[in-house]
Design an enzyme around this catalytic site. Sequence first.
Site, short mmCIF file in Angstrom:
data_model
loop_
_atom_site.label_atom_id
_atom_site.label_comp_id
_atom_site.label_asym_id
_atom_site.label_seq_id
_atom_site.Cartn_x
_atom_site.Cartn_y
_atom_site.Cartn_z
CG ASP A 127 -1.83 1.21 1.23
OD1 ASP A 127 -2.83 1.16 0.50
OD2 ASP A 127 -1.52 2.23 1.90
CE1 TYR A 180 1.02 7.55 2.84
CE2 TYR A 180 1.14 5.33 1.99
CZ TYR A 180 0.44 6.32 2.63
OH TYR A 180 -0.84 6.08 3.06
CE LYS A 195 -3.53 4.86 0.31
NZ LYS A 195 -2.18 4.60 0.80
CG HIS A 229 -4.02 9.90 0.02
ND1 HIS A 229 -2.67 9.76 -0.09
CD2 HIS A 229 -4.32 9.49 1.27
CE1 HIS A 229 -2.18 9.27 1.04
NE2 HIS A 229 -3.17 9.11 1.88
P1 NAD Z 1 -0.09 0.81 11.81
O1 NAD Z 1 -1.37 0.71 12.58
O2 NAD Z 1 0.26 -0.22 10.85
O3 NAD Z 1 1.02 0.95 12.94
C1 NAD Z 1 2.36 1.09 12.68
C2 NAD Z 1 3.09 1.14 14.00
O4 NAD Z 1 2.88 -0.07 14.72
C3 NAD Z 1 4.59 1.30 13.87
O5 NAD Z 1 5.02 2.08 14.97
C4 NAD Z 1 5.10 -0.12 14.01
O6 NAD Z 1 6.40 -0.16 14.51
C5 NAD Z 1 4.13 -0.70 15.02
N1 NAD Z 1 3.94 -2.15 14.82
C6 NAD Z 1 3.81 -2.81 13.65
N2 NAD Z 1 3.62 -4.12 13.86
C7 NAD Z 1 3.64 -4.31 15.20
C8 NAD Z 1 3.50 -5.45 16.04
N3 NAD Z 1 3.29 -6.66 15.51
N4 NAD Z 1 3.56 -5.27 17.37
C9 NAD Z 1 3.77 -4.05 17.91
N5 NAD Z 1 3.90 -2.91 17.16
C10 NAD Z 1 3.85 -3.05 15.82
O7 NAD Z 1 -0.09 2.24 11.23
P2 NAD Z 1 0.01 3.04 9.90
O8 NAD Z 1 1.38 2.95 9.32
O9 NAD Z 1 -0.54 4.37 10.26
O10 NAD Z 1 -1.05 2.36 8.94
C11 NAD Z 1 -0.72 1.29 8.10
C12 NAD Z 1 -0.68 1.72 6.64
O11 NAD Z 1 -1.93 2.28 6.28
C13 NAD Z 1 0.32 2.82 6.30
O12 NAD Z 1 1.64 2.37 6.23
C14 NAD Z 1 -0.24 3.31 4.99
O13 NAD Z 1 0.12 2.44 3.95
C15 NAD Z 1 -1.74 3.24 5.25
N6 NAD Z 1 -2.31 4.54 5.70
C16 NAD Z 1 -3.18 5.17 4.85
C17 NAD Z 1 -3.71 6.40 5.20
C18 NAD Z 1 -4.67 7.08 4.29
O14 NAD Z 1 -4.94 8.28 4.47
N7 NAD Z 1 -5.24 6.38 3.33
C19 NAD Z 1 -3.36 7.00 6.42
C20 NAD Z 1 -2.49 6.32 7.28
C21 NAD Z 1 -1.97 5.08 6.90
#
Ligand code: NAD
Length: 326
Positions: free
Chosen positions: A45, A50, A79, A112
Amino acid sequence: MAKSTITLASGKEMPLVGFGLWKVPKETAADTVYNAIKAGYRLFDGAYDYQNEKEAGEGIQRAITNGLVTRSEIFITTKLWNNYHRREHAIEMAKRQSDAWGLGYIDLFLMHFPCALKYIDPATRQYPAWWIDDSGTVAPDNVPIRETWEAMESLVDDGIACSIGVSNFQAQSLYDIKTYARHPLSALQIEHHPYLAQPELVQMAQENGIAVTAYSSFGPQSFVELPPAFSKRARGIPLLFDAEPVRAVAGKYGVSPARVLLRWATQRNIAVIPKSNNQTRLAENLDVLGFDLTTEEIEAITALDRGLRFNDPGFYLPDYPLRIFA
Ligand code: NAD
Protein backbone atom coordinates in the site's frame (compact mmCIF):
# COMPACT_ATOMS: atom_id res chain seq x y z
CA MET A 1 -7.83 -21.23 6.96
CA ALA A 2 -10.07 -18.28 6.06
CA LYS A 3 -10.16 -16.89 2.52
CA SER A 4 -7.08 -14.73 1.99
CA THR A 5 -8.44 -12.34 -0.67
CA ILE A 6 -11.44 -10.08 -1.24
CA THR A 7 -13.10 -9.98 -4.64
CA LEU A 8 -13.36 -6.35 -5.72
CA ALA A 9 -16.33 -5.01 -7.67
CA SER A 10 -13.95 -4.76 -10.65
CA GLY A 11 -13.66 -8.56 -10.53
CA LYS A 12 -10.02 -8.49 -9.35
CA GLU A 13 -8.83 -10.28 -6.21
CA MET A 14 -7.19 -8.16 -3.50
CA PRO A 15 -5.19 -9.80 -0.68
CA LEU A 16 -6.77 -9.34 2.77
CA VAL A 17 -3.42 -8.63 4.36
CA GLY A 18 -0.86 -6.25 2.94
CA PHE A 19 2.08 -4.11 3.87
CA GLY A 20 1.73 -0.34 4.48
CA LEU A 21 4.48 1.91 3.14
CA TRP A 22 3.83 5.16 5.03
CA LYS A 23 6.97 6.19 6.96
CA VAL A 24 9.10 3.48 5.39
CA PRO A 25 12.29 5.45 4.63
CA LYS A 26 13.22 5.84 0.96
CA GLU A 27 16.72 4.56 1.73
CA THR A 28 15.51 1.20 3.03
CA ALA A 29 12.21 0.81 1.16
CA ALA A 30 13.55 -1.47 -1.60
CA ASP A 31 15.08 -3.91 0.91
CA THR A 32 12.06 -3.73 3.23
CA VAL A 33 9.70 -4.56 0.37
CA TYR A 34 11.96 -7.33 -0.93
CA ASN A 35 12.09 -8.89 2.55
CA ALA A 36 8.34 -8.50 2.94
CA ILE A 37 7.83 -10.45 -0.28
CA LYS A 38 10.18 -13.13 1.05
CA ALA A 39 8.05 -13.24 4.21
CA GLY A 40 4.93 -13.77 2.08
CA TYR A 41 3.43 -10.30 1.52
CA ARG A 42 1.82 -9.76 -1.86
CA LEU A 43 -0.03 -6.46 -1.39
CA PHE A 44 1.83 -3.17 -0.96
CA ASP A 45 0.00 0.00 0.00
CA GLY A 46 1.75 3.11 -1.27
CA ALA A 47 0.96 6.71 -2.12
CA TYR A 48 2.56 9.67 -3.85
CA ASP A 49 2.53 11.25 -0.41
CA TYR A 50 4.81 8.56 1.07
CA GLN A 51 7.62 9.47 -1.36
CA ASN A 52 8.92 5.93 -1.70
CA GLU A 53 7.05 4.53 -4.72
CA LYS A 54 10.15 4.22 -6.88
CA GLU A 55 12.13 2.43 -4.17
CA ALA A 56 9.22 0.13 -3.27
CA GLY A 57 8.90 -0.70 -6.96
CA GLU A 58 12.61 -1.55 -7.10
CA GLY A 59 12.15 -4.04 -4.27
CA ILE A 60 9.30 -5.71 -6.14
CA GLN A 61 11.20 -5.75 -9.42
CA ARG A 62 14.16 -7.42 -7.67
CA ALA A 63 11.84 -10.10 -6.26
CA ILE A 64 10.40 -10.72 -9.74
CA THR A 65 13.86 -10.90 -11.32
CA ASN A 66 15.02 -13.35 -8.63
CA GLY A 67 12.01 -15.57 -9.27
CA LEU A 68 10.33 -15.06 -5.88
CA VAL A 69 7.06 -13.89 -7.44
CA THR A 70 5.49 -12.97 -10.75
CA ARG A 71 3.97 -9.58 -11.49
CA SER A 72 0.47 -11.01 -11.46
CA GLU A 73 0.95 -12.34 -7.91
CA ILE A 74 1.72 -8.84 -6.64
CA PHE A 75 -0.97 -6.25 -5.89
CA ILE A 76 0.01 -2.60 -5.64
CA THR A 77 -2.29 0.06 -4.29
CA THR A 78 -1.30 3.67 -4.63
CA LYS A 79 -3.01 7.03 -4.20
CA LEU A 80 -3.53 10.33 -5.94
CA TRP A 81 -2.45 13.27 -3.81
CA ASN A 82 -4.76 16.25 -3.22
CA ASN A 83 -2.86 18.71 -5.44
CA TYR A 84 -3.61 16.62 -8.51
CA HIS A 85 -7.40 16.36 -8.61
CA ARG A 86 -7.88 18.21 -11.93
CA ARG A 87 -8.53 15.84 -14.81
CA GLU A 88 -5.25 16.44 -16.63
CA HIS A 89 -3.18 16.37 -13.44
CA ALA A 90 -4.78 13.17 -12.16
CA ILE A 91 -4.01 11.39 -15.42
CA GLU A 92 -0.47 12.75 -15.60
CA MET A 93 0.25 11.81 -11.99
CA ALA A 94 -1.10 8.28 -12.32
CA LYS A 95 1.17 7.70 -15.32
CA ARG A 96 4.09 9.20 -13.47
CA GLN A 97 3.39 7.09 -10.39
CA SER A 98 2.97 3.92 -12.42
CA ASP A 99 6.30 4.64 -14.12
CA ALA A 100 7.91 5.14 -10.70
CA TRP A 101 6.75 1.68 -9.56
CA GLY A 102 7.98 0.29 -12.88
CA LEU A 103 5.53 -2.61 -12.86
CA GLY A 104 3.48 -1.84 -15.95
CA TYR A 105 0.21 -0.98 -14.19
CA ILE A 106 -1.31 -0.06 -10.83
CA ASP A 107 -3.63 -2.70 -9.35
CA LEU A 108 -5.70 -0.25 -7.30
CA PHE A 109 -5.60 3.54 -7.58
CA LEU A 110 -7.29 5.53 -4.81
CA MET A 111 -8.21 9.19 -4.39
CA HIS A 112 -6.29 9.83 -1.15
CA PHE A 113 -8.62 12.43 0.39
CA PRO A 114 -11.97 13.94 -0.61
CA CYS A 115 -10.50 17.40 -0.99
CA ALA A 116 -8.61 19.20 -3.73
CA LEU A 117 -5.63 21.47 -3.10
CA LYS A 118 -4.05 23.90 -5.57
CA TYR A 119 -1.72 22.35 -8.14
CA ILE A 120 1.99 22.16 -7.35
CA ASP A 121 4.37 21.13 -10.11
CA PRO A 122 5.80 17.78 -8.94
CA ALA A 123 9.13 18.61 -10.60
CA THR A 124 9.72 21.58 -8.34
CA ARG A 125 7.62 20.91 -5.26
CA GLN A 126 9.48 21.56 -2.03
CA TYR A 127 6.88 20.77 0.56
CA PRO A 128 5.52 17.29 1.02
CA ALA A 129 1.91 16.67 1.99
CA TRP A 130 -0.42 19.58 2.65
CA TRP A 131 1.72 22.72 2.72
CA ILE A 132 2.67 25.22 0.04
CA ASP A 133 5.09 27.35 2.05
CA ASP A 134 7.20 27.65 5.20
CA SER A 135 4.35 29.04 7.22
CA GLY A 136 2.24 25.95 6.60
CA THR A 137 -0.39 27.47 4.30
CA VAL A 138 -2.90 24.96 2.95
CA ALA A 139 -4.50 26.13 -0.32
CA PRO A 140 -7.79 24.41 -1.24
CA ASP A 141 -8.90 24.32 -4.88
CA ASN A 142 -12.34 24.02 -6.44
CA VAL A 143 -12.37 20.69 -8.24
CA PRO A 144 -15.47 18.52 -8.11
CA ILE A 145 -14.91 14.94 -6.98
CA ARG A 146 -16.71 13.87 -10.16
CA GLU A 147 -13.99 15.38 -12.37
CA THR A 148 -11.30 13.43 -10.51
CA TRP A 149 -13.32 10.22 -10.46
CA GLU A 150 -13.92 10.40 -14.22
CA ALA A 151 -10.20 10.97 -14.79
CA MET A 152 -9.55 7.83 -12.73
CA GLU A 153 -12.06 5.92 -14.85
CA SER A 154 -10.12 6.88 -17.95
CA LEU A 155 -7.07 5.27 -16.31
CA VAL A 156 -8.97 2.00 -16.20
CA ASP A 157 -9.95 2.42 -19.86
CA ASP A 158 -6.28 2.92 -20.73
CA GLY A 159 -4.99 -0.01 -18.64
CA ILE A 160 -3.01 2.20 -16.25
CA ALA A 161 -5.10 1.12 -13.24
CA CYS A 162 -7.03 -2.15 -12.92
CA SER A 163 -9.38 -1.01 -10.14
CA ILE A 164 -10.21 2.37 -8.61
CA GLY A 165 -11.49 3.58 -5.29
CA VAL A 166 -11.24 6.24 -2.62
CA SER A 167 -9.79 6.83 0.82
CA ASN A 168 -11.00 8.92 3.75
CA PHE A 169 -14.45 9.32 2.19
CA GLN A 170 -17.71 8.99 4.08
CA ALA A 171 -21.09 7.61 3.11
CA GLN A 172 -22.59 10.71 1.46
CA SER A 173 -19.83 11.01 -1.14
CA LEU A 174 -19.79 7.25 -1.74
CA TYR A 175 -23.51 7.31 -2.54
CA ASP A 176 -22.90 10.27 -4.83
CA ILE A 177 -20.04 8.64 -6.78
CA LYS A 178 -22.16 5.54 -7.24
CA THR A 179 -24.79 7.60 -9.10
CA TYR A 180 -22.40 8.38 -11.96
CA ALA A 181 -19.65 5.72 -11.75
CA ARG A 182 -19.02 4.06 -15.09
CA HIS A 183 -16.37 1.80 -13.54
CA PRO A 184 -17.21 0.39 -10.10
CA LEU A 185 -16.09 2.01 -6.89
CA SER A 186 -14.06 -1.00 -5.84
CA ALA A 187 -12.49 0.03 -2.57
CA LEU A 188 -12.62 2.35 0.42
CA GLN A 189 -9.59 2.80 2.65
CA ILE A 190 -10.30 4.30 6.06
CA GLU A 191 -8.86 4.70 9.52
CA HIS A 192 -10.32 1.72 11.37
CA HIS A 193 -9.34 0.38 14.79
CA PRO A 194 -11.25 -0.27 18.00
CA TYR A 195 -11.05 3.42 19.06
CA LEU A 196 -12.61 4.41 15.67
CA ALA A 197 -14.74 1.50 14.52
CA GLN A 198 -17.13 3.44 12.18
CA PRO A 199 -19.54 0.48 12.02
CA GLU A 200 -22.15 2.17 9.84
CA LEU A 201 -19.62 3.38 7.28
CA VAL A 202 -18.17 -0.14 7.06
CA GLN A 203 -21.66 -1.59 6.72
CA MET A 204 -22.68 0.92 4.06
CA ALA A 205 -19.56 0.20 2.01
CA GLN A 206 -19.83 -3.58 2.28
CA GLU A 207 -23.57 -3.52 1.45
CA ASN A 208 -22.70 -1.59 -1.70
CA GLY A 209 -19.95 -3.96 -2.84
CA ILE A 210 -17.14 -1.60 -1.85
CA ALA A 211 -14.23 -3.49 -0.24
CA VAL A 212 -13.03 -1.87 2.97
CA THR A 213 -9.37 -1.61 3.94
CA ALA A 214 -8.43 -0.53 7.45
CA TYR A 215 -5.46 1.73 7.97
CA SER A 216 -3.70 2.46 11.27
CA SER A 217 -5.08 -0.78 12.71
CA PHE A 218 -3.03 -0.29 15.86
CA GLY A 219 -4.66 3.08 16.59
CA PRO A 220 -2.43 5.53 18.50
CA GLN A 221 0.74 3.45 17.97
CA SER A 222 1.42 4.93 14.53
CA PHE A 223 0.81 8.51 15.63
CA VAL A 224 2.78 8.77 18.86
CA GLU A 225 5.97 8.58 16.78
CA LEU A 226 5.05 11.67 14.68
CA PRO A 227 6.08 15.30 15.28
CA PRO A 228 4.07 17.14 18.00
CA ALA A 229 1.36 18.68 15.75
CA PHE A 230 0.39 15.24 14.44
CA SER A 231 0.80 13.25 17.63
CA LYS A 232 -1.23 15.64 19.84
CA ARG A 233 -4.36 13.54 19.81
CA ALA A 234 -2.52 10.24 20.36
CA ARG A 235 -0.42 11.37 23.29
CA GLY A 236 -1.67 10.05 26.62
CA ILE A 237 -4.12 7.63 24.97
CA PRO A 238 -3.64 4.06 26.27
CA LEU A 239 -2.21 1.78 23.61
CA LEU A 240 -4.68 -0.68 22.10
CA PHE A 241 -2.11 -3.43 22.70
CA ASP A 242 -2.74 -2.91 26.45
CA ALA A 243 -6.55 -2.74 26.29
CA GLU A 244 -8.16 -5.40 28.50
CA PRO A 245 -10.37 -7.15 25.89
CA VAL A 246 -7.46 -7.27 23.43
CA ARG A 247 -5.11 -8.73 26.05
CA ALA A 248 -7.71 -11.25 27.17
CA VAL A 249 -8.22 -12.56 23.63
CA ALA A 250 -4.46 -12.59 22.99
CA GLY A 251 -3.95 -14.68 26.14
CA LYS A 252 -6.73 -17.10 25.23
CA TYR A 253 -5.43 -17.83 21.73
CA GLY A 254 -1.73 -17.51 22.56
CA VAL A 255 -1.17 -14.73 19.99
CA SER A 256 0.14 -11.18 20.27
CA PRO A 257 -2.23 -8.22 20.83
CA ALA A 258 -1.17 -6.95 17.37
CA ARG A 259 -2.48 -10.13 15.75
CA VAL A 260 -5.75 -9.83 17.68
CA LEU A 261 -6.25 -6.28 16.37
CA LEU A 262 -5.61 -7.39 12.80
CA ARG A 263 -7.87 -10.45 13.11
CA TRP A 264 -10.64 -8.26 14.59
CA ALA A 265 -10.69 -6.57 11.16
CA THR A 266 -9.96 -9.45 8.75
CA GLN A 267 -12.59 -11.67 10.35
CA ARG A 268 -15.15 -9.05 9.27
CA ASN A 269 -13.75 -9.10 5.71
CA ILE A 270 -11.88 -5.84 6.21
CA ALA A 271 -8.41 -5.83 4.66
CA VAL A 272 -5.44 -4.65 6.74
CA ILE A 273 -2.13 -3.06 5.74
CA PRO A 274 0.05 -2.90 8.85
CA LYS A 275 3.43 -1.29 8.57
CA SER A 276 6.57 -2.50 10.27
CA ASN A 277 10.26 -2.04 9.64
CA ASN A 278 10.99 -5.03 11.87
CA GLN A 279 11.33 -8.50 10.31
CA THR A 280 9.77 -10.44 13.21
CA ARG A 281 6.72 -8.19 13.42
CA LEU A 282 6.41 -8.21 9.66
CA ALA A 283 5.99 -12.00 9.72
CA GLU A 284 3.68 -11.84 12.76
CA ASN A 285 1.37 -9.27 11.12
CA LEU A 286 0.89 -11.47 8.07
CA ASP A 287 -0.22 -14.45 10.12
CA VAL A 288 -3.71 -13.20 10.99
CA LEU A 289 -6.15 -15.48 9.23
CA GLY A 290 -5.60 -18.76 11.05
CA PHE A 291 -7.66 -18.23 14.23
CA ASP A 292 -11.18 -16.95 14.89
CA LEU A 293 -12.56 -14.72 17.63
CA THR A 294 -16.03 -15.41 19.00
CA THR A 295 -18.80 -12.88 18.26
CA GLU A 296 -18.67 -11.82 21.92
CA GLU A 297 -14.92 -11.23 21.71
CA ILE A 298 -15.31 -9.12 18.56
CA GLU A 299 -18.04 -7.11 20.27
CA ALA A 300 -15.99 -6.62 23.44
CA ILE A 301 -13.14 -5.17 21.36
CA THR A 302 -15.53 -3.00 19.32
CA ALA A 303 -16.91 -1.63 22.60
CA LEU A 304 -13.59 0.22 23.02
CA ASP A 305 -14.89 2.60 20.30
CA ARG A 306 -14.74 6.23 21.31
CA GLY A 307 -14.86 7.92 17.91
CA LEU A 308 -11.20 8.80 18.27
CA ARG A 309 -9.70 9.76 14.91
CA PHE A 310 -5.94 10.20 14.79
CA ASN A 311 -5.49 11.00 11.09
CA ASP A 312 -7.62 14.14 11.09
CA PRO A 313 -6.32 17.03 8.97
CA GLY A 314 -9.17 19.14 10.37
CA PHE A 315 -7.44 18.84 13.73
CA TYR A 316 -3.73 18.82 12.96
CA LEU A 317 -3.38 21.36 10.11
CA PRO A 318 -2.50 24.87 11.33
CA ASP A 319 -5.49 27.24 11.61
CA TYR A 320 -7.95 24.46 10.69
CA PRO A 321 -8.30 25.18 6.94
CA LEU A 322 -10.23 21.95 6.23
CA ARG A 323 -12.79 20.00 8.19
CA ILE A 324 -13.01 16.86 6.09
CA PHE A 325 -14.68 14.64 8.66
CA ALA A 326 -17.14 17.21 10.00
P1 NAD B 1 -0.09 0.81 11.81
O1 NAD B 1 -1.37 0.71 12.58
O2 NAD B 1 0.26 -0.22 10.85
O3 NAD B 1 1.02 0.95 12.94
C1 NAD B 1 2.36 1.09 12.68
C2 NAD B 1 3.09 1.14 14.00
O4 NAD B 1 2.88 -0.07 14.72
C3 NAD B 1 4.59 1.30 13.87
O5 NAD B 1 5.02 2.08 14.97
C4 NAD B 1 5.10 -0.12 14.01
O6 NAD B 1 6.40 -0.16 14.51
C5 NAD B 1 4.13 -0.70 15.02
N1 NAD B 1 3.94 -2.15 14.82
C6 NAD B 1 3.81 -2.81 13.65
N2 NAD B 1 3.62 -4.12 13.86
C7 NAD B 1 3.64 -4.31 15.20
C8 NAD B 1 3.50 -5.45 16.04
N3 NAD B 1 3.29 -6.66 15.51
N4 NAD B 1 3.56 -5.27 17.37
C9 NAD B 1 3.77 -4.05 17.91
N5 NAD B 1 3.90 -2.91 17.16
C10 NAD B 1 3.85 -3.05 15.82
O7 NAD B 1 -0.09 2.24 11.23
P2 NAD B 1 0.01 3.04 9.90
O8 NAD B 1 1.38 2.95 9.32
O9 NAD B 1 -0.54 4.37 10.26
O10 NAD B 1 -1.05 2.36 8.94
C11 NAD B 1 -0.72 1.29 8.10
C12 NAD B 1 -0.68 1.72 6.64
O11 NAD B 1 -1.93 2.28 6.28
C13 NAD B 1 0.32 2.82 6.30
O12 NAD B 1 1.64 2.37 6.23
C14 NAD B 1 -0.24 3.31 4.99
O13 NAD B 1 0.12 2.44 3.95
C15 NAD B 1 -1.74 3.24 5.25
N6 NAD B 1 -2.31 4.54 5.70
C16 NAD B 1 -3.18 5.17 4.85
C17 NAD B 1 -3.71 6.40 5.20
C18 NAD B 1 -4.67 7.08 4.29
O14 NAD B 1 -4.94 8.28 4.47
N7 NAD B 1 -5.24 6.38 3.33
C19 NAD B 1 -3.36 7.00 6.42
C20 NAD B 1 -2.49 6.32 7.28
C21 NAD B 1 -1.97 5.08 6.90
